[in-house]
Design an enzyme around this catalytic site. Structure first.
Site, PDB file in Angstrom:
ATOM      1  N   ARG A   1       3.721  -9.664   0.727  1.00  0.00           N
ATOM      2  CA  ARG A   1       2.366  -9.318   0.292  1.00  0.00           C
ATOM      3  C   ARG A   1       1.309 -10.247   0.870  1.00  0.00           C
ATOM      4  O   ARG A   1       0.216  -9.808   1.224  1.00  0.00           O
ATOM      5  CB  ARG A   1       2.300  -9.381  -1.231  1.00  0.00           C
ATOM      6  CG  ARG A   1       3.092  -8.264  -1.844  1.00  0.00           C
ATOM      7  CD  ARG A   1       3.224  -8.420  -3.322  1.00  0.00           C
ATOM      8  NE  ARG A   1       3.868  -7.234  -3.862  1.00  0.00           N
ATOM      9  CZ  ARG A   1       4.200  -7.073  -5.120  1.00  0.00           C
ATOM     10  NH1 ARG A   1       3.978  -8.033  -5.992  1.00  0.00           N
ATOM     11  NH2 ARG A   1       4.771  -5.970  -5.521  1.00  0.00           N
TER      12      ARG A   1
ATOM     13  N   ARG B   1       5.399 -13.867  -4.522  1.00  0.00           N
ATOM     14  CA  ARG B   1       6.407 -13.076  -5.234  1.00  0.00           C
ATOM     15  C   ARG B   1       6.718 -11.799  -4.465  1.00  0.00           C
ATOM     16  O   ARG B   1       5.806 -11.083  -4.048  1.00  0.00           O
ATOM     17  CB  ARG B   1       5.931 -12.717  -6.639  1.00  0.00           C
ATOM     18  CG  ARG B   1       6.940 -11.885  -7.386  1.00  0.00           C
ATOM     19  CD  ARG B   1       6.539 -11.625  -8.809  1.00  0.00           C
ATOM     20  NE  ARG B   1       5.376 -10.780  -8.941  1.00  0.00           N
ATOM     21  CZ  ARG B   1       5.359  -9.471  -8.710  1.00  0.00           C
ATOM     22  NH1 ARG B   1       6.460  -8.845  -8.308  1.00  0.00           N
ATOM     23  NH2 ARG B   1       4.251  -8.777  -8.853  1.00  0.00           N
TER      24      ARG B   1
ATOM     25  N   GLU C   1       3.857  -0.498  -3.890  1.00  0.00           N
ATOM     26  CA  GLU C   1       4.543  -0.796  -2.641  1.00  0.00           C
ATOM     27  C   GLU C   1       5.482   0.353  -2.250  1.00  0.00           C
ATOM     28  O   GLU C   1       5.825   0.543  -1.097  1.00  0.00           O
ATOM     29  CB  GLU C   1       5.387  -2.053  -2.859  1.00  0.00           C
ATOM     30  CG  GLU C   1       5.401  -3.008  -1.721  1.00  0.00           C
ATOM     31  CD  GLU C   1       5.297  -4.438  -2.227  1.00  0.00           C
ATOM     32  OE1 GLU C   1       5.956  -4.754  -3.231  1.00  0.00           O
ATOM     33  OE2 GLU C   1       4.564  -5.220  -1.623  1.00  0.00           O
TER      34      GLU C   1
ATOM     35  N   HIS D   1      -2.334  -8.839  -3.771  1.00  0.00           N
ATOM     36  CA  HIS D   1      -1.553  -7.640  -3.433  1.00  0.00           C
ATOM     37  C   HIS D   1      -2.339  -6.891  -2.367  1.00  0.00           C
ATOM     38  O   HIS D   1      -3.556  -6.702  -2.514  1.00  0.00           O
ATOM     39  CB  HIS D   1      -1.361  -6.763  -4.669  1.00  0.00           C
ATOM     40  CG  HIS D   1      -0.337  -5.684  -4.462  1.00  0.00           C
ATOM     41  ND1 HIS D   1      -0.561  -4.630  -3.619  1.00  0.00           N
ATOM     42  CD2 HIS D   1       0.903  -5.514  -4.961  1.00  0.00           C
ATOM     43  CE1 HIS D   1       0.518  -3.849  -3.623  1.00  0.00           C
ATOM     44  NE2 HIS D   1       1.420  -4.371  -4.435  1.00  0.00           N
TER      45      HIS D   1
ATOM     46  N   ARG E   1       4.468   2.503   0.672  1.00  0.00           N
ATOM     47  CA  ARG E   1       4.872   2.016   2.004  1.00  0.00           C
ATOM     48  C   ARG E   1       6.392   2.062   2.149  1.00  0.00           C
ATOM     49  O   ARG E   1       6.918   2.420   3.198  1.00  0.00           O
ATOM     50  CB  ARG E   1       4.343   0.592   2.220  1.00  0.00           C
ATOM     51  CG  ARG E   1       2.878   0.559   2.595  1.00  0.00           C
ATOM     52  CD  ARG E   1       2.329  -0.855   2.550  1.00  0.00           C
ATOM     53  NE  ARG E   1       2.204  -1.332   1.179  1.00  0.00           N
ATOM     54  CZ  ARG E   1       2.380  -2.591   0.781  1.00  0.00           C
ATOM     55  NH1 ARG E   1       2.698  -3.519   1.656  1.00  0.00           N
ATOM     56  NH2 ARG E   1       2.242  -2.932  -0.479  1.00  0.00           N
TER      57      ARG E   1
ATOM     58  N   HIS F   1      -3.101 -10.371  -7.914  1.00  0.00           N
ATOM     59  CA  HIS F   1      -2.052  -9.570  -8.518  1.00  0.00           C
ATOM     60  C   HIS F   1      -1.130 -10.358  -9.426  1.00  0.00           C
ATOM     61  O   HIS F   1      -0.797  -9.918 -10.516  1.00  0.00           O
ATOM     62  CB  HIS F   1      -1.249  -8.917  -7.402  1.00  0.00           C
ATOM     63  CG  HIS F   1      -0.194  -7.991  -7.898  1.00  0.00           C
ATOM     64  ND1 HIS F   1      -0.477  -6.995  -8.798  1.00  0.00           N
ATOM     65  CD2 HIS F   1       1.129  -7.918  -7.653  1.00  0.00           C
ATOM     66  CE1 HIS F   1       0.644  -6.333  -9.065  1.00  0.00           C
ATOM     67  NE2 HIS F   1       1.626  -6.882  -8.393  1.00  0.00           N
ATOM     68  N   HIS F   2      -0.721 -11.510  -8.972  1.00  0.00           N
ATOM     69  CA  HIS F   2       0.291 -12.245  -9.746  1.00  0.00           C
ATOM     70  C   HIS F   2       0.012 -13.730  -9.591  1.00  0.00           C
ATOM     71  O   HIS F   2      -0.291 -14.205  -8.505  1.00  0.00           O
ATOM     72  CB  HIS F   2       1.684 -11.919  -9.185  1.00  0.00           C
ATOM     73  CG  HIS F   2       2.805 -12.418 -10.041  1.00  0.00           C
ATOM     74  ND1 HIS F   2       3.440 -11.630 -10.979  1.00  0.00           N
ATOM     75  CD2 HIS F   2       3.410 -13.626 -10.103  1.00  0.00           C
ATOM     76  CE1 HIS F   2       4.386 -12.336 -11.583  1.00  0.00           C
ATOM     77  NE2 HIS F   2       4.391 -13.551 -11.061  1.00  0.00           N
TER      78      HIS F   2
END
Ligand code: ADP
Length: 729
Positions: free
Chosen positions: A558, A701, A534, A521, A537, A661-662
């Site tokens: 990302r 993602r 997010e 991320h 932004r 992050h993921h």
């Protein structure tokens, strides 16, 4: 700081029982002036499950020649205060010429890489300044604070300041009856503890930790008071995964108890017995769901509503997993909210955006299930009293599609709270602190789960099992195994997110997909691992590098934005926004209270604090605001998140860099959320949903799709499991 508070602070510093309890007069004189920056240590809140790190072998010390001149009385003086992991002792030696000649600091409980590493620096600073009024070490707030508090005590003694005895309970009483309070710094701000005591018992504790992370720190706050009251000692276990908040509670409580005349060395330590005798229990149910994150709770609610008996296992003492940390919203297309707000969107476009964002390696069929059922997911959330009416842009989405709570609060904590409430209403119990350890099979069919808690081992027989254990972002070994170049990268993942479900599924033959696809991320504050949503932004913030210049379309996917940051000098950037944006996004209050934002009344003032050339940053903002007015960004072709310019002071910045992050990859499932084995066949009785699965997000993602995934596939997995139970019941 009030004199009373200063007094409490100093008393709190004396608790370790190494120095005789003495209370110093003239506290203001020794109060530290320099604010200590927010530390690296709070990362433990989001990243730490393990016990404290091993102790450094030797105390750190700094010394100079014995004839250093000064105003102190020759001798050796020790002060003690509570650090991150236990007492920190500072011993000052004053030579005959009155100067401090040696500073020795002992802090065995401090994290070696953080607080431990800061100790020699602090020793050097105190020695050089001949004073305890020095700056703390950035990234080691708790240790710094303890060292400087302890040093202040020692300096005061060396200055010959008068001492008076601390209050002391009479005879064999433990306390002087009354109500006392203490304050300490937690994860997001001050934690206040008010304790009411009678002569021999702690009667009531009130903990105010309203700044702590919702559903993580707040669980600690809720649970620790009971734990302490039951044990009648402040020396109880910290809440797993919420060490920072727990330690703040302990510090504040100790502070209050010392004011109540307690001798803290008299209290026993009550910890969970490791390795003690466990009971063995056999349970039976229709569906076992492993993991009380978003996917697991969605599945549990749906299956219960469909009339099935459910056991929901959660290895942590609280629910939520990574879901709690979701700050953006839920992507959904063709929803009634979009229609009401005149937003045109389509399921097809949602599918295309997700495929494009995922570099086209996603499983298109799974993506289609997610997109086609997303509007129903929004309706379902409406039905359980968790509406997401605010619709906006998010990275990688063509249209306004990310749905979030009306009041701008983080979607994850909001949903977890709503799910827990709904489960309560439906009478669904979560077995907390209970970890599923393996899946049981009979002739290739999954027929239950083995699980374990501190007090019991369980065999849970079930007709179906749903894996909802989340990803493996907090299992560094697994991350590095699949992606060696991510070694040492901070993670935003919750402590329980360690890949257990993937390993358990593999053990019964499940296939894995895209397992090396791990998302960074782009906006993670590195010292706290705190993710900057997010939405910042999306609502109009820009990213600038250390030169004060934009370098990318901030709302690209990302992976692209992360790569853009890594290419900047120092591999970091600043996210810049203004007061107008802050006013519209509640999540920002958390960043401010945690102390990670830098603020300036003008752009130039902000730039100066960031060590950026003020004229350059002012020019960047001026140009950007013009682009917003024109609705066109000729530099980087940004087209979204341009509804408002950045022109309302004060201005804010947060220094950020990428963080894990993921984990996009995981267990392979089909469109019915059945787990698929290495031969391409469904494993009978086994279903999976959420981050534990692979295929939905492909190689990257898109923001807002994790929540869509858990809501849609949590429901799909539940329906399939319910149908399986009916067919095999
Ligand atoms: P998702 O977004 O897919 O729902 P989350 O990260 O929100 O995933 O939730 C996963 C949950 O599963 C976490 O609360 C985590 O603590 C829990 N969990 C992980 N492994 C196990 C296990 N072996 N037994 C019980 N719970 C587990």
């Amino acid at each position: 700081m009030s004199k009373g508070m200063a007094k409490r602070k100093i008393i709190a510093g004396l608790i370790a029982g190494i120095v005789s309890i003495a209370l110093l007069l003239g506290m203001e004189a020794i109060e530290r002036k320099a604010p200590v920056p927010v530390s690296e240590e709070p990362a433990a809140q989001s990243g730490e499950e393990a016990a404290p790190a091993p102790a450094p072998a030797e105390p750190a010390s700094a010394s100079v020649s014995a004839d250093t001149a000064g105003e102190f009385q020759a001798g050796t003086y020790t002060g003690t205060a509570n650090g991150f992991g236990g007492p920190v002792d500072v011993t000052l030696t004053v030579g005959d010429a009155g100067g401090i000649t040696n500073v020795e600091i002992k802090g065995d409980g401090e994290t070696p890489d953080v607080g431990g590493a800061a100790i020699p620096t602090l020793a050097g600073r105190i020695l050089e300044a001949q004073s305890a009024e020095v700056d703390g070490v950035s990234g080691a707030t708790f240790t710094s604070q303890a060292v400087l508090d302890a040093a202040a005590q020692a300096v005061a003694q060396a200055s010959g300041q008068e001492v008076m005895a601390a209050p002391k309970a009479e005879g064999d009483n433990l306390f002087i009856p009354g109500t006392y309070s203490g304050t300490s710094k937690g994860f997001g701000g001050d934690v206040d503890v008010t304790v009411t005591v009678s002569e021999k018992s702690i009667d009531d504790i009130k903990i105010d930790g309203s700044h702590e992370t919702e559903n993580i720190g707040s669980f600690a706050v809720d649970m620790l008071d009971d734990r302490i009251l039951e044990a009648q000692t402040p020396n109880v276990d910290a809440l797993t995964g919420a060490t920072v908040t727990s330690n703040a509670v302990f510090r504040a409580l100790n502070d209050a108890l010392v004011l109540a005349g307690a001798d803290l060395s008299k209290f026993p330590t009550v910890t969970k017995e490791a390795g003690g005798e466990k009971t063995y229990e056999e349970l039976e149910t229709d569906i076992v769901i492993i993991g009380a994150g978003g996917a697991g709770m969605t599945a549990a609610i749906n299956a219960t509503q469909a009339g099935k008996k459910v056991i929901l296992l959660e290895k942590m003492p609280y629910a939520g997993g990574n879901t709690t940390k979701a700050t953006g919203g839920m992507n959904a297309a063709e929803t009634h909210y979009q229609a009401e707000q005149g937003i045109e969107d389509s399921v097809e476009q949602f599918v295309e955006d997700t495929m494009k964002g995922g570099h086209d390696i996603n499983d298109r069929d799974l993506v289609t299930v997610m997109a086609a059922n997303s509007a129903k997911g929004i309706d379902w959330l409406d039905s359980i009293g968790a509406p997401l009416p605010k619709v906006s842009f998010s990275g990688g989405a063509t249209n306004k599609r990310i749905h979030s709570p009306e009041d701008g609060s983080g979607v994850g904590a909001y949903l977890v709270t709503s799910f827990l409430r709904t489960m309560d209403e439906l009478g669904i119990q979560v077995m907390y602190d209970t970890r599923a350890t393996s899946l049981m099979t009979l002739d290739g069919t999954v027929v239950g789960v083995q699980a374990s808690s501190d007090s019991a081992n369980y065999t849970i027989r079930a007709k179906a099992v749903i894996l909802a254990t989340g990803g493996f972002g907090n299992n560094e070994d697994m991350v590095v195994h699949y992606k060696p170049d991510l070694k040492g990268t901070v993670t935003t993942s919750a402590p329980g997110v360690t890949g257990d479900g993937i390993l358990m599924a593999e053990a019964v033959g499940a296939d894995l997909v895209d397992i090396d696809q791990i998302q960074l991320h782009p906006t993670v504050e590195q010292s706290t691992s705190m993710l900057i949503t997010e939405g910042v932004r999306g609502d109009g913030a820009i990213l600038v590098n250390q030169e004060g210049k934009r370098f990318i379309n901030e709302l690209l996917t990302r992976d692209v934005v992360s790569a853009g940051e890594l290419a900047q000098p120092g591999s970091y950037a600043y996210i810049i926004f203004d007061q107008h944006l802050r006013d519209g996004l509640k999540a920002i209050e958390k960043y401010v209270s945690t102390g990670i934002t830098v603020q300036g009344d003008t752009i130039e003032a902000l730039a100066e604090q960031l060590d950026i050339d003020p004229a350059t940053l002012a020019d960047t903002l001026k140009t950007w605001n013009q682009y917003v007015a024109d609705g066109k960004d000729p530099d980087f072709d940004r087209t979204t998140g341009m509804d408002a310019d950045l022109s309302q002071p004060p201005y804010y910045a947060i220094k950020i860099a990428p963080g894990i992050h993921h984990t996009m990859g995981g267990v392979k499932i089909d469109t019915s959320a059945r787990v698929i084995d290495v031969n391409g066949k469904p494993i009978p009785g086994l279903f999976a949903a959420g981050e534990v699965t692979g295929g939905v997000h492909g190689g990257n993602r898109i923001g807002g799709n994790a929540v869509a995934d858990i809501v849609v596939f949590g429901n799909v997995a539940s329906q399939s499991a319910v149908a399986w139970c009916d067919e095999n019941g």
